[in-house]
Design an enzyme around this catalytic site. Structure first.
Site, PDB file in Angstrom:
ATOM      1  N   ASP A 120      -4.928 -10.692   0.602  1.00  0.00           N
ATOM      2  CA  ASP A 120      -3.618 -11.336   0.619  1.00  0.00           C
ATOM      3  C   ASP A 120      -2.901 -11.192  -0.720  1.00  0.00           C
ATOM      4  OD1 ASP A 120      -1.516 -12.721   1.760  1.00  0.00           O
ATOM      5  OD2 ASP A 120      -2.258 -14.640   1.011  1.00  0.00           O
ATOM      6  N   HIS A 121      -1.648 -10.750  -0.643  1.00  0.00           N
ATOM      7  CA  HIS A 121      -0.830 -10.528  -1.845  1.00  0.00           C
ATOM      8  C   HIS A 121      -1.489  -9.530  -2.805  1.00  0.00           C
ATOM      9  CE1 HIS A 121       1.366 -13.877  -0.177  1.00  0.00           C
ATOM     10  NE2 HIS A 121       2.343 -13.665  -1.036  1.00  0.00           N
ATOM     11  N   HIS A 150       0.850  -1.200   0.000  1.00  0.00           N
ATOM     12  CA  HIS A 150       0.000   0.000   0.000  1.00  0.00           C
ATOM     13  C   HIS A 150       0.879   1.241   0.000  1.00  0.00           C
ATOM     14  CE1 HIS A 150      -0.407   1.177   4.564  1.00  0.00           C
ATOM     15  NE2 HIS A 150       0.816   0.825   4.284  1.00  0.00           N
ATOM     16  N   CYS A 171       5.679   6.648   4.195  1.00  0.00           N
ATOM     17  CA  CYS A 171       4.496   5.893   3.767  1.00  0.00           C
ATOM     18  C   CYS A 171       3.922   6.417   2.453  1.00  0.00           C
ATOM     19  CB  CYS A 171       3.414   5.924   4.847  1.00  0.00           C
ATOM     20  SG  CYS A 171       3.922   5.067   6.341  1.00  0.00           S
ATOM     21  N   HIS A 174       5.040   0.304  -0.525  1.00  0.00           N
ATOM     22  CA  HIS A 174       5.774  -0.548   0.411  1.00  0.00           C
ATOM     23  C   HIS A 174       4.740  -1.569   0.899  1.00  0.00           C
ATOM     24  CE1 HIS A 174       3.838   2.414   3.024  1.00  0.00           C
ATOM     25  NE2 HIS A 174       3.923   1.520   3.988  1.00  0.00           N
ATOM     26  N   GLU A 199      -0.337  -3.814  11.876  1.00  0.00           N
ATOM     27  CA  GLU A 199       0.422  -3.480  10.657  1.00  0.00           C
ATOM     28  C   GLU A 199       1.899  -3.827  10.858  1.00  0.00           C
ATOM     29  OE1 GLU A 199      -0.570   0.222   8.234  1.00  0.00           O
ATOM     30  OE2 GLU A 199       1.362   0.744   9.116  1.00  0.00           O
ATOM     31  N   HIS A 227       3.403  -4.765   4.098  1.00  0.00           N
ATOM     32  CA  HIS A 227       3.400  -5.277   5.470  1.00  0.00           C
ATOM     33  C   HIS A 227       2.893  -6.711   5.524  1.00  0.00           C
ATOM     34  CE1 HIS A 227       4.120  -1.289   7.142  1.00  0.00           C
ATOM     35  NE2 HIS A 227       3.148  -0.802   6.421  1.00  0.00           N
TER      36      HIS A 227
END
Lengths: 140, 140, 140, 140, 140, 140
Positions: free
Chosen positions: F81-82, F16, F35, F41, F129, F43
Site C-alpha cells: 500500500d502506497h 509501478h 505502461c 503511473h 488492476e 492503480h
C-alpha cells in the site's frame, strides 16, 4: 423542520435509436454515430428519483417509499421496461429523440403530480444510460 | 478562492426495525410492511459525508481527510457499527424511527461542530440503506 | 453439447449475531468480536445462485430464469428477507451460527432438488455479507 | 511454471427479443414474458473473457492484454455493439435465440483460435445481461 | 425551456505523492502520512464532468456527448493518464499538491471554455481517487 | 463434511511501470505502451483472497476472517500500500515486471503457509488492476 431528500432507484431495459426523419442518412450518421443504426440498440437504464420534505414525526418518512416505488412502477417502469422508446411509450412524443436528456424531463412530468399528492416535492430525476453517461433534471 | 466539496465514505452494519409503539400491530404492518418484523432485520449502510471550503495553498486540503475520517469514526461509526439502531445508540432518541431520513439529520447534528473546528463547513450527509434507497440532508 | 453456467442474483436484508451459548461472554467476544453484540446487527446480503446444463435448442435456456428466480424467492428469500437469522428461519438449525459459510450450505440443500426438477444441475451458491466478505459452496 | 488466469472486460449495448417463429404468440408470451415484446428491448452487456497460461519471464504477460482487447473488439464488440442481436450479427445463426447462454458459446467459437495464436488458452467467456443475470461458458 | 444536466465519466490511472518541499520529512509524514512516500503511489481516477443546458429540439442533445468526450480526452485524459501528477502535467503548477481538491479546480479551468464553445455550460467536475474519497468543484 | 470457500477483499494503492532494462526504449514502448512511461503511473488494486475448508461445528468458521485479514494486512497490504511496486517491495524480485499476472503468484507464496497454520487451504488469489483487467492464481 429539516428538509431531507429521499431517493429511490428503479431499473428498466429498453431499445431505442436516435434518428431525425427529415435528415439524410449521412447527416444522421454524422451526428448520432452508431446510435442511428436502423435495427435499434438498447440499454439497461438506472433511474434515480429524489423527493424532498420534512420527515413525519411518527413514521420518520418524507413519504412512504412503497408509495414512491408504486408511482414509479405504474407511471414509468411498466411503460418503459422491455419497450422500444421510439415506438411504444405513450408519454414520449413521436419524433422526439429518446435521449437521456429528453427522458428525464418527460419522466418528471409523468410523476410530479402524483408525488405532490403524498405531501412531498419532486426534487430530481436522474437517468443512467450506461455507467459512463447520465442526465439529471431538477425541474428548472 | 475556489470553494471545493470533499466527500468521505464510511460504512457500518446495523440492525433495526420500524415500529410505532402506540399503534396496533395491524397498522404497523400496513405502514411499515416487513420493516416492522418483531425480531429485527439489518443493513449494510454506506455513509457519505461532504465538507466544503477552500483548499489550503500549501497542503491542497480543505481539511485533512484523516481528521474527517477520525471524526466520523469516533462520533458515528463506533456507535452505529454492529449496533441495534432502536436500542443501542445514544444520539438516536428512544421512540424515533431509525429511518434513513431521520438518521441523516441526527448524524449531521453529531458531527457539524467538530468539522467546523477544522475550518471546513459540513455540506451534506448522505446514507444508503440499500443500493435502491438513500437519504441526504443538506442542513436546511 | 455445450455445458453453460447461468447465474441469478437475489437479495435479502437480515439481522443476526454470532454467539455460542455454552461459552463465556469473554470467549464469545474474543472469537466473534463485534459480531457477538447482544442486540444483533445486520446486513444486506447478495445471493448468487449458479445452475448448469445444455441450452435448449428452441428456447436457448438452461432453465427458464423466471423458474429459477421463483424457486429462490419461495425457498430462500421469503424466509430470509427482513428476518432474524438466529431466530426466524425454519431451515437454519437452532444453535448453528448463521455465518456465510454455514448459510451457503443450508441454502444449497433448500434448492438443489427443485432445480433438478427443471432439468438443470445446481453448480454454486455464493453469498456476499459485505462488499469485503463472501462464501461459496460448490456441493462438494 | 505457474498457470495464471487473466481477464479482460469489454462492453456493448444491443437490442434483442426472444421469439420462436413456429410458436403461437400465446406460447411465446408464456415462455419468454416481456422478452418477447415485438418491438425489441435492449441491454448494456458486460463481457468478461479469461485466458490462461504461464507469464512470460521478461514481460510478465500471459499474452499482451492489448492483443486480447484487439481480438475482442474486432471479432466481437464491433459486430455486437449498437446492433440488433436477432438481425445484424453474422455469427449468430438466424432463428437461434440470443440468450446469454447461447451468446457465450458463440463468442467462444469466434475468439478461441485467435487467442491460441498468441500462445494462451481461452478459459472462460462470461456475459452479464443485467446486474442480476449472467452466463458463463468454460469450453466443455 | 428545461435546463438539464448531462454527465460523462472518463477514467485515468496516475502516480503522485503529497510533499511540501520546504517542510521537514517529519512534518510531511505527520500531515500526509503514507501519501508522502518518496517513491510515489498511484490511483485509478474516475472523472465525472457535468454540463448543463437546454436539449436541442431536433437532436435532444445539450451538447453532443461525443464532443464532450473529445474535449475531456484531449484536454485532460491524454495528459493525466499513465502520468506522474507531480512531474508530467503542463496544467498542474510545479509545487502545487496534486490533491483531488486541487485537481478538480485545475481540470475545470482546462475545459470550461471549450464546453462553452458548444453552447453548454460547465456545471461540475467531480473526481474519485478511491471508492472512499472524491472531490467536486462547481465553479464557485 | 462440506468444503466451503471464503473470500476476503483488501485494497491497496501503488505506483509501478513496466520496463525491461536490456530492451531499447522503442521496444519497451511497443510492447508496454503507456505502461512504460518513465515517471511511473499507479492503480487502486482490489485483492480477493479465497481460502477453503470445512466450517467448524461451533463457530461456523473455515478460519476466523479476522485472522485472514490480519495475515493479508501484515504480509501483503502493509508492504504494497502506497508503495512503488518496482522499487519498494521485498517479495517482488528486482527486474521482475509487476504485472497482475506476476503479482498474484508472488502474493500466493507470501501467504500460503500462514493460512495453512490456521487449518484452511489457500484456494485463489485474484487481483484487479482496473475495473477492466484482473488476474487470478489457483496454485497450479
Amino acid at each position: 423542520m429539516a428538509i431531507v431528500h429521499l431517493t429511490r432507484r428503479e431499473r428498466f431495459n429498453a431499445a431505442h435509436k436516435l434518428w431525425v426523419e427529415h435528415w439524410s442518412e449521412e447527416k444522421n450518421r454524422e451526428v448520432f454515430g452508431k446510435c442511428s443504426n436502423s435495427n435499434w440498440h438498447g440499454h439497461n437504464y438506472d433511474l434515480y428519483v429524489t423527493v424532498k420534505g420534512t420527515p413525519d414525526p411518527e413514521t420518520g418518512f418524507i413519504m412512504n417509499v412503497k408509495e414512491l416505488s408504486k408511482i414509479l412502477k405504474e407511471k414509468v417502469i411498466e411503460k418503459l421496461d422491455h419497450s422500444n422508446l421510439n415506438l411504444d411509450v405513450d408519454f414520449i412524443p413521436k419524433g422526439m429523440q429518446p435521449t437521456t436528456e429528453n427522458l428525464v424531463v418527460l419522466i418528471w412530468q409523468e410523476i410530479e403530480e402524483d408525488i405532490a399528492g403524498f405531501g412531498a416535492r419532486l426534487h430530481s430525476v436522474k437517468l443512467f444510460e450506461t455507467e459512463n453517461i447520465f442526465a439529471e433534471y431538477l425541474g428548472e
